[in-house]
Scaffold this motif. Structure first.
Motif, PDB file in Angstrom:
ATOM      1  N   SER A 152     -49.000 -13.767 103.830  1.00 38.56           N
ATOM      2  CA  SER A 152     -48.146 -13.118 103.657  1.00 38.56           C
ATOM      3  C   SER A 152     -46.305 -13.724 102.968  1.00 38.56           C
ATOM      4  N   SER A 163     -58.223  -5.162 101.308  1.00 40.05           N
ATOM      5  CA  SER A 163     -59.473  -4.578 102.509  1.00 40.05           C
ATOM      6  C   SER A 163     -60.932  -3.411 102.599  1.00 40.05           C
ATOM      7  N   GLU A 164     -60.105  -1.601 102.337  1.00 42.63           N
ATOM      8  CA  GLU A 164     -60.437  -0.452 101.908  1.00 42.63           C
ATOM      9  C   GLU A 164     -62.178  -1.120 100.902  1.00 42.63           C
ATOM     10  N   GLU A 213     -58.662  -0.523 111.867  1.00 40.21           N
ATOM     11  CA  GLU A 213     -57.172  -0.886 111.511  1.00 40.21           C
ATOM     12  C   GLU A 213     -56.761   0.249 110.608  1.00 40.21           C
ATOM     13  N   THR A 250     -64.650  -3.855 102.160  1.00 39.44           N
ATOM     14  CA  THR A 250     -65.356  -2.419 103.415  1.00 39.44           C
ATOM     15  C   THR A 250     -66.287  -1.300 102.392  1.00 39.44           C
ATOM     16  N   THR A 277     -54.924  -0.077 106.428  1.00 34.28           N
ATOM     17  CA  THR A 277     -54.362  -2.314 106.148  1.00 34.28           C
ATOM     18  C   THR A 277     -54.993  -1.763 104.533  1.00 34.28           C
TER      19      THR A 277
END
Length: 133
Positions: free
Chosen positions: A70, A40-41, A33, A44, A36
């Motif tokens: 959102s 999220s990074e 992705e 991860t 992102t």
């Protein structure tokens, strides 16, 4: 073109370049992705470093779906943009009012706010009818 207009045009160009250049050069194509968010990074990276990691804090409110999340984010951005637009509009209006008052003062006219109501002249009473007339 005034100096401020040139600066604004340059800033718009830089913002457009920051948005378009990563897409044009294919930055992030090696990722699953590519664009992102930082959350999220980070998740991860933490999972890769410590697979058994358990968060010590949970959010106070978690939206029921990604669409609502959102929408809330868009509402937050819109409110922030409105506050910034109001602030800059207010500053511009004040500056224009000051310049207008200064120009009227230099022309020998009293600013509209200082003129007495119904006198039809300046605050000094130059155009007032005298008692003898």
């Amino acid at each position: 073109m005034s100096r401020n207009a040139k600066i604004n045009a340059l800033l718009l160009f830089v913002v457009a370049a920051l948005a378009v250049l990563p897409l044009a050069f294919g930055m992030g194509d090696h990722k699953e992705e590519p664009f992102t968010g930082a959350d999220s990074e980070a998740e991860t990276a933490i999972t890769e470093i410590e697979p058994d990691y358990e968060p010590w804090f949970s959010p106070l409110y978690e939206p029921p779906s990604g669409e609502i999340e959102s929408a809330l984010f868009a509402l937050q951005a819109a409110l922030g943009a409105g506050v910034l637009a109001y602030y800059f509009g207010l500053r511009r209006g004040r500056r224009q009012g000051e310049l207008r008052a200064l120009a009227q003062r230099e022309d020998g006219q009293a600013p509209a706010a200082e003129a007495p109501v119904g006198a039809g002249g300046s605050a000094a009473g130059e155009n007032r009818p005298t008692e003898r007339a």
